[in-house]
Write a protein that holds these residues in place. Structure first.
Motif, PDB file in Angstrom:
ATOM      1  N   ILE A  21      64.010  68.931 -35.120  1.00 26.45           N
ATOM      2  CA  ILE A  21      65.282  68.716 -34.429  1.00 26.45           C
ATOM      3  C   ILE A  21      64.973  68.381 -32.974  1.00 26.45           C
ATOM      4  CG2 ILE A  21      67.494  69.732 -33.797  1.00 26.45           C
ATOM      5  CD1 ILE A  21      67.004  71.739 -36.150  1.00 26.45           C
ATOM      6  N   GLN A  22      65.641  67.366 -32.456  1.00 30.24           N
ATOM      7  CA  GLN A  22      65.388  66.922 -31.096  1.00 30.24           C
ATOM      8  C   GLN A  22      66.553  67.276 -30.177  1.00 30.24           C
ATOM      9  OE1 GLN A  22      64.507  62.752 -31.023  1.00 30.24           O
ATOM     10  NE2 GLN A  22      62.788  62.929 -32.439  1.00 30.24           N
ATOM     11  N   CYS A  23      66.228  67.591 -28.945  1.00 33.54           N
ATOM     12  CA  CYS A  23      67.230  67.955 -27.946  1.00 33.54           C
ATOM     13  C   CYS A  23      66.909  67.223 -26.653  1.00 33.54           C
ATOM     14  CB  CYS A  23      67.201  69.466 -27.728  1.00 33.54           C
ATOM     15  SG  CYS A  23      68.363  70.072 -26.481  1.00 33.54           S
ATOM     16  N   GLN A  24      67.811  66.355 -26.217  1.00 38.19           N
ATOM     17  CA  GLN A  24      67.628  65.562 -25.002  1.00 38.19           C
ATOM     18  C   GLN A  24      68.712  65.943 -24.003  1.00 38.19           C
ATOM     19  OE1 GLN A  24      65.228  62.808 -24.334  1.00 38.19           O
ATOM     20  NE2 GLN A  24      65.979  63.431 -22.327  1.00 38.19           N
ATOM     21  N   VAL A  25      68.303  66.291 -22.787  1.00 34.55           N
ATOM     22  CA  VAL A  25      69.245  66.662 -21.727  1.00 34.55           C
ATOM     23  C   VAL A  25      69.310  65.524 -20.725  1.00 34.55           C
ATOM     24  CG1 VAL A  25      69.903  68.470 -20.101  1.00 34.55           C
ATOM     25  CG2 VAL A  25      68.459  69.031 -22.053  1.00 34.55           C
ATOM     26  N   ASP A  26      70.490  65.291 -20.165  1.00 32.05           N
ATOM     27  CA  ASP A  26      70.654  64.140 -19.276  1.00 32.05           C
ATOM     28  C   ASP A  26      70.188  64.419 -17.851  1.00 32.05           C
ATOM     29  OD1 ASP A  26      74.193  64.283 -18.252  1.00 32.05           O
ATOM     30  OD2 ASP A  26      72.662  65.854 -18.407  1.00 32.05           O
ATOM     31  N   SER A  27      69.685  65.632 -17.595  1.00 31.25           N
ATOM     32  CA  SER A  27      69.156  65.956 -16.278  1.00 31.25           C
ATOM     33  C   SER A  27      68.055  67.003 -16.439  1.00 31.25           C
ATOM     34  CB  SER A  27      70.259  66.496 -15.365  1.00 31.25           C
ATOM     35  OG  SER A  27      70.847  67.649 -15.921  1.00 31.25           O
ATOM     36  N   GLN A  28      67.252  67.160 -15.421  1.00 34.11           N
ATOM     37  CA  GLN A  28      66.182  68.141 -15.508  1.00 34.11           C
ATOM     38  C   GLN A  28      66.761  69.557 -15.449  1.00 34.11           C
ATOM     39  OE1 GLN A  28      63.363  67.214 -12.401  1.00 34.11           O
ATOM     40  NE2 GLN A  28      62.384  65.616 -13.622  1.00 34.11           N
ATOM     41  N   ASN A  50      59.459  76.721 -23.107  1.00 30.93           N
ATOM     42  CA  ASN A  50      58.872  76.699 -21.772  1.00 30.93           C
ATOM     43  C   ASN A  50      58.158  75.376 -21.537  1.00 30.93           C
ATOM     44  OD1 ASN A  50      59.575  79.506 -21.220  1.00 30.93           O
ATOM     45  ND2 ASN A  50      57.963  80.018 -22.682  1.00 30.93           N
ATOM     46  N   GLN A  51      58.442  74.753 -20.416  1.00 29.33           N
ATOM     47  CA  GLN A  51      57.810  73.483 -20.108  1.00 29.33           C
ATOM     48  C   GLN A  51      56.362  73.716 -19.697  1.00 29.33           C
ATOM     49  OE1 GLN A  51      57.006  71.816 -16.854  1.00 29.33           O
ATOM     50  NE2 GLN A  51      56.272  70.088 -18.039  1.00 29.33           N
ATOM     51  N   GLY A  52      55.450  73.088 -20.412  1.00 30.09           N
ATOM     52  CA  GLY A  52      54.043  73.176 -20.073  1.00 30.09           C
ATOM     53  C   GLY A  52      53.310  74.383 -20.620  1.00 30.09           C
ATOM     54  N   SER A  53      54.016  75.215 -21.388  1.00 32.42           N
ATOM     55  CA  SER A  53      53.348  76.372 -21.989  1.00 32.42           C
ATOM     56  C   SER A  53      54.012  76.710 -23.320  1.00 32.42           C
ATOM     57  CB  SER A  53      53.395  77.575 -21.045  1.00 32.42           C
ATOM     58  OG  SER A  53      54.724  77.987 -20.827  1.00 32.42           O
ATOM     59  N   GLU A  54      53.426  77.669 -24.005  1.00 34.67           N
ATOM     60  CA  GLU A  54      53.936  78.028 -25.334  1.00 34.67           C
ATOM     61  C   GLU A  54      55.318  78.653 -25.223  1.00 34.67           C
ATOM     62  OE1 GLU A  54      50.951  79.483 -28.279  1.00 34.67           O
ATOM     63  OE2 GLU A  54      52.211  81.282 -28.229  1.00 34.67           O
ATOM     64  N   ALA A  55      56.140  78.417 -26.236  1.00 31.42           N
ATOM     65  CA  ALA A  55      57.479  78.996 -26.260  1.00 31.42           C
ATOM     66  C   ALA A  55      57.415  80.513 -26.385  1.00 31.42           C
ATOM     67  CB  ALA A  55      58.278  78.401 -27.416  1.00 31.42           C
ATOM     68  N   PRO A  67      57.728  76.018 -34.819  1.00 28.08           N
ATOM     69  CA  PRO A  67      57.016  75.464 -33.663  1.00 28.08           C
ATOM     70  C   PRO A  67      57.962  74.698 -32.751  1.00 28.08           C
ATOM     71  CG  PRO A  67      56.433  74.307 -35.695  1.00 28.08           C
ATOM     72  CD  PRO A  67      57.245  75.483 -36.104  1.00 28.08           C
ATOM     73  N   ILE A  68      57.767  74.866 -31.461  1.00 31.39           N
ATOM     74  CA  ILE A  68      58.630  74.276 -30.437  1.00 31.39           C
ATOM     75  C   ILE A  68      57.766  73.511 -29.460  1.00 31.39           C
ATOM     76  CG2 ILE A  68      60.046  74.842 -28.409  1.00 31.39           C
ATOM     77  CD1 ILE A  68      61.181  77.203 -30.034  1.00 31.39           C
ATOM     78  N   SER A  69      58.257  72.341 -29.074  1.00 35.01           N
ATOM     79  CA  SER A  69      57.595  71.589 -28.004  1.00 35.01           C
ATOM     80  C   SER A  69      58.570  71.414 -26.853  1.00 35.01           C
ATOM     81  CB  SER A  69      57.126  70.218 -28.513  1.00 35.01           C
ATOM     82  OG  SER A  69      58.218  69.325 -28.594  1.00 35.01           O
ATOM     83  N   ARG A  70      57.995  71.360 -25.651  1.00 30.69           N
ATOM     84  CA  ARG A  70      58.797  71.063 -24.450  1.00 30.69           C
ATOM     85  C   ARG A  70      57.898  70.285 -23.498  1.00 30.69           C
ATOM     86  NH1 ARG A  70      62.338  74.188 -20.341  1.00 30.69           N
ATOM     87  NH2 ARG A  70      63.155  72.353 -19.269  1.00 30.69           N
ATOM     88  N   PRO A  71      57.772  68.980 -23.727  1.00 29.81           N
ATOM     89  CA  PRO A  71      56.823  68.184 -22.936  1.00 29.81           C
ATOM     90  C   PRO A  71      57.276  67.931 -21.499  1.00 29.81           C
ATOM     91  CG  PRO A  71      58.052  66.789 -24.452  1.00 29.81           C
ATOM     92  CD  PRO A  71      58.414  68.201 -24.793  1.00 29.81           C
ATOM     93  N   ASN A  72      58.567  68.014 -21.229  1.00 33.59           N
ATOM     94  CA  ASN A  72      59.056  67.787 -19.867  1.00 33.59           C
ATOM     95  C   ASN A  72      60.347  68.586 -19.663  1.00 33.59           C
ATOM     96  OD1 ASN A  72      61.281  66.150 -20.881  1.00 33.59           O
ATOM     97  ND2 ASN A  72      59.721  64.579 -21.271  1.00 33.59           N
TER      98      ASN A  72
END
Lengths: 112, 112
Positions: A21-28, A50-55, A67-72
């Motif tokens: 599942i993807q989640c895109q936010v329109d701002s940081q 968490n951005q840059g580290s494990e959830a 599993p969760i990714s947060r590349p930015n």
């Protein structure tokens, strides 16, 4: 406040498969979260992305299963792995900013 | 996990009536949030409260942050059919990684 685009909005999956599942936010945003919700019930936090580290996972949820990714600071994914019918639920992405927490419209997952 | 005590669990009212619901907690929060969720959608933030004793309005909605920081209420005046949905309270503290603690929801039905 932030606007969230979540996809897919719904899916029917075979047991044993995985769905991302993807989640895109329109701002940081600083904070992003993933929830699970059974219809008509309250929200249960799965993890903080968490951005840059494990959830950071809540009790009862593990990385191998979710599993969760947060590349930015604007994007995150949640994978539901090796699915079983018990995973059928609504999955929601949330982003926190200075005004509160905004939610995506959710992904309604049915596992058959 | 921790949950807030939200009441009533459900309400069935006539159009034009006022509605009141509340949330209590065993611990204090420094932020209270009220959300509304329509079927098939994610929760939408209605009102955010940041200060004990604060009374905030958003159209026909009014919410207050209790002086003990352990409770909050939401009032809806002159209800209309589109007020139908599930209302959730949530609280958080900045020191707890801003993780939201949720009520179980109040389901509101409005008879036109």
């Amino acid at each position: 406040s932030a606007v969230i685009s979540q996809k897919p909005s719904r899916d029917i999956c075979q047991r044993g498969t995985s769905l991302t599942i993807q989640c895109q936010v329109d701002s940081q945003v600083t904070m992003m979260f993933w929830y699970r919700q059974q219809p008509g019930q309250s929200l249960t936090l799965i993890a903080t992305a968490n951005q840059g580290s494990e959830a950071t996972y809540e009790s009862g949820f593990v990385i191998d299963k979710f599993p969760i990714s947060r590349p930015n600071l604007t994007f995150s994914t949640l994978t539901v792995s090796n699915m079983s019918p018990e995973d059928s639920s609504i999955y929601l992405c949330s982003a926190g900013d200075n005004y509160g927490y905004t939610f995506g419209s959710g992904t309604r997952l049915t596992v058959v | 996990g921790q949950q807030l005590n939200q009441s009533p669990q459900s309400m069935f009212i006539q159009e034009g009536e006022d509605v009141s619901m509340n949330c209590t907690s065993s611990s204090i929060f420094n932020t209270w949030l009220w959300y509304k969720q329509d079927p098939g959608e994610g929760p939408v933030l209605l009102i955010a409260l940041y200060k004990a004793g604060e009374l905030t309005s958003n159209g026909r909605l009014t919410a207050q942050f209790g002086t003990t920081r352990k409770d909050s209420f939401l009032n809806i005046s002159a209800s209309i059919p589109s007020d139908v949905g599930i209302y959730f309270c949530a609280g958080y503290n900045a020191g707890n990684n801003r993780k939201l603690i949720w009520g179980l929801g109040t389901s509101l039905a409005v008879n036109p």
